[in-house]
Design a protein around this motif. Structure first.
Motif, mmCIF file in Angstrom:
data_model
loop_
_atom_site.group_PDB
_atom_site.id
_atom_site.type_symbol
_atom_site.label_atom_id
_atom_site.label_comp_id
_atom_site.label_asym_id
_atom_site.label_seq_id
_atom_site.Cartn_x
_atom_site.Cartn_y
_atom_site.Cartn_z
ATOM 1 N N ASN A 281 23.614 -56.781 4.357
ATOM 2 C CA ASN A 281 23.470 -56.840 5.815
ATOM 3 C C ASN A 281 23.680 -55.466 6.438
ATOM 4 O O ASN A 281 22.944 -55.048 7.341
ATOM 5 C CB ASN A 281 24.496 -57.803 6.414
ATOM 6 N N LEU A 282 24.709 -54.762 5.968
ATOM 7 C CA LEU A 282 25.024 -53.449 6.523
ATOM 8 C C LEU A 282 23.905 -52.451 6.258
ATOM 9 O O LEU A 282 23.509 -51.687 7.150
ATOM 10 C CB LEU A 282 26.334 -52.939 5.934
ATOM 11 N N MET A 283 23.395 -52.437 5.043
ATOM 12 C CA MET A 283 22.339 -51.487 4.711
ATOM 13 C C MET A 283 21.109 -51.716 5.594
ATOM 14 O O MET A 283 20.516 -50.775 6.129
ATOM 15 C CB MET A 283 21.941 -51.618 3.236
ATOM 16 N N PRO B 126 14.421 -45.235 6.698
ATOM 17 C CA PRO B 126 13.881 -44.299 5.697
ATOM 18 C C PRO B 126 14.219 -42.859 6.062
ATOM 19 O O PRO B 126 14.114 -42.455 7.216
ATOM 20 C CB PRO B 126 12.371 -44.557 5.766
ATOM 21 N N GLY B 127 14.655 -42.105 5.060
ATOM 22 C CA GLY B 127 15.060 -40.730 5.278
ATOM 23 C C GLY B 127 16.554 -40.554 5.439
ATOM 24 O O GLY B 127 17.068 -39.442 5.291
ATOM 25 N N ASP B 128 17.264 -41.647 5.758
ATOM 26 C CA ASP B 128 18.720 -41.573 5.857
ATOM 27 C C ASP B 128 19.338 -41.438 4.470
ATOM 28 O O ASP B 128 18.740 -41.834 3.462
ATOM 29 C CB ASP B 128 19.290 -42.833 6.517
ATOM 30 N N GLU B 129 20.543 -40.875 4.435
ATOM 31 C CA GLU B 129 21.278 -40.714 3.184
ATOM 32 C C GLU B 129 22.609 -41.438 3.262
ATOM 33 O O GLU B 129 23.262 -41.450 4.310
ATOM 34 C CB GLU B 129 21.525 -39.228 2.898
ATOM 35 N N VAL C 209 21.017 -49.662 -1.047
ATOM 36 C CA VAL C 209 20.665 -48.490 -0.241
ATOM 37 C C VAL C 209 19.154 -48.258 -0.309
ATOM 38 O O VAL C 209 18.476 -48.062 0.710
ATOM 39 C CB VAL C 209 21.424 -47.237 -0.722
ATOM 40 N N LYS C 210 18.608 -48.301 -1.520
ATOM 41 C CA LYS C 210 17.175 -48.076 -1.703
ATOM 42 C C LYS C 210 16.353 -49.179 -1.043
ATOM 43 O O LYS C 210 15.271 -48.922 -0.503
ATOM 44 C CB LYS C 210 16.850 -48.010 -3.195
ATOM 45 N N THR D 32 18.322 -43.120 0.936
ATOM 46 C CA THR D 32 18.527 -42.405 -0.327
ATOM 47 C C THR D 32 20.015 -42.326 -0.653
ATOM 48 O O THR D 32 20.802 -41.840 0.168
ATOM 49 C CB THR D 32 17.966 -40.976 -0.230
ATOM 50 N N PRO D 33 20.427 -42.788 -1.836
ATOM 51 C CA PRO D 33 21.823 -42.601 -2.243
ATOM 52 C C PRO D 33 22.063 -41.168 -2.706
ATOM 53 O O PRO D 33 21.232 -40.586 -3.406
ATOM 54 C CB PRO D 33 21.985 -43.594 -3.401
#
Length: 400
Positions: free
Chosen positions: A108-110, A116-119, A134-135, A140-141
């Motif tokens: 839910n959090l992810m 897209p583009g966040d790390e 994350v993916k 991106t992890p």
């Protein structure tokens, strides 16, 4: 038929722990005596008073309708009260979202926070599902890896160096799956000193093993530190400390906008958690903790026994885990060795070698971001653990 499986599923790795457990079950079904030390599942039964609460809820016939998406009010009140009193985390019921296990809480959090583009900075070694979730959100992890010499715990300096303009979150667990490492208050404060400099980065603190803690200091929550409550999401649940894996109850305590976002997405995917399981969870969090404490004492004894047995195996190097129910030894000394028939090149191959030769299932550390290690769960009986370690010692000694 050319079935249209999505790219996100094609690119997602299968859970290594579940995959190894499935292989172990397959061999067991063939009549092979497999000792399974791969799953992170308590070997205890759910305490009786929790079972009775569920039975009472069924008999009352009050809990057969859809529950609120974020959980029953009285359960969320009890969770908020527990966090305030036991963890020092300021929390209110509207900041609590109850989900179908902590895994759904993290998903839910992810999906609520990432684009897209966040790390997302992930402390490694990490629980296998973190990076795949994350993916799944298109982000991106970014791995920050702790060393065995530092008890597998990344430092504040490493964290600072990993932060970029794209960093949106930091994710870690303490006590840690897979290493059993526990961050002290002093260590968390050093991390917090870095994080307080950023108003656009949230911390996701997975505390599902909170009660299985062997240290004198006890469990410390990141959100209890000054200036961290407003930037920290605490993830917890009932599976580990209360032996309720099959009940599927997890929760978050989050800043209100994040809690609302998590509720929104949960409302579209699963709606609320099982009504009966929530009544059991209410009993778990408000009633007698003695069964939980007794389980922790047993895990502590098993940990000491396992460390003693592993010390008898030349080439196996391990830290001293302070919590959870795993040992995460470095087994790279065996890479490149052979028993005359099979040559072991890496941790993946060693885990399969141990399964086939010793009939013991463990999980490769590669899945946890630590390719020199394997994860051994000691959520099993003393007799099973002793026999498993005897088998492991024998087959490792055959690798020359």
């Amino acid at each position: 038929m050319n079935y249209p499986i999505s790219d996100r599923i094609k690119n997602m790795s299968e859970s290594a722990t579940l995959a190894m457990a499935a292989k172990a079950r397959e061999l067991k079904s063939q009549g092979i005596d497999i000792i399974s030390l791969s799953l992170g599942e308590p070997d205890f039964k759910t305490p009786k008073h929790i079972q009775e609460a569920a039975k009472k809820a069924i008999d009352s016939e009050k809990y057969f309708a859809y529950p609120p998406v974020s959980g029953y009010q009285d359960l969320r009140e009890a969770i908020a009260n527990k966090l305030e009193k036991e963890n020092g985390i300021p929390s209110s019921p509207d900041q609590i979202v109850v989900s179908n296990g902590a895994k759904q809480s993290i998903a839910n959090l992810m999906l609520s926070l990432l684009n897209p583009g966040d790390e997302v900075i992930v402390f490694a070694p990490f629980w296998v599902s973190y990076t795949e979730l994350v993916k799944l959100a298109g982000a991106t992890p970014v791995y920050v890896t702790g060393t065995l010499e530092n008890d597998f715990k990344p430092t504040a300096e490493q964290l600072k160096d990993a932060i970029t303009d794209n960093t949106k979150a930091v994710l870690y667990s303490s006590p840690c799956n897979p290493t059993g490492s526990v961050f002290s208050k002093e260590e968390l404060e050093k991390l917090a000193m870095v994080l307080r400099q950023y108003d656009n980065i949230v911390v996701m603190s997975d505390e599902i093993y909170e009660h299985i803690n062997f240290g004198n200091e006890g469990h410390v929550s990141m959100a209890s530190l000054p200036g961290m409550a407003e930037r920290t999401i605490t993830i917890n649940g009932f599976s580990k400390g209360f032996a309720m894996t099959g009940w599927r109850v997890g929760y978050i305590s989050a800043p209100l906008p994040i809690a609302k976002a998590a509720t929104k997405i949960q409302g579209q995917i699963t709606s609320g958690n099982s009504s009966i399981a929530q009544r059991a969870a209410l009993a778990a969090i408000t009633e007698d903790l003695k069964p939980t404490m007794d389980m922790t004492k047993t895990y502590h004894k098993r940990r000491d026994m396992m460390l003693d047995l592993l010390k008898e195996m030349p080439g196996v190097v391990t830290n001293v885990p302070k919590g959870a129910f795993y040992i995460f030894p470095d087994i790279s000394n065996f890479f490149g060795k052979s028993d005359g028939e099979t040559k072991v090149k890496n941790a993946d191959e060693l885990a399969i070698y141990i399964l086939k030769k010793a009939n013991v299932s463990v999980v490769t550390g590669t899945a946890f971001g630590a390719p020199n290690c394997i994860r051994i769960s000691y959520a099993a009986s003393d007799d099973e653990l002793k026999e498993a370690m005897a088998r492991l010692k024998k087959v490792l000694a055959e690798l020359k």
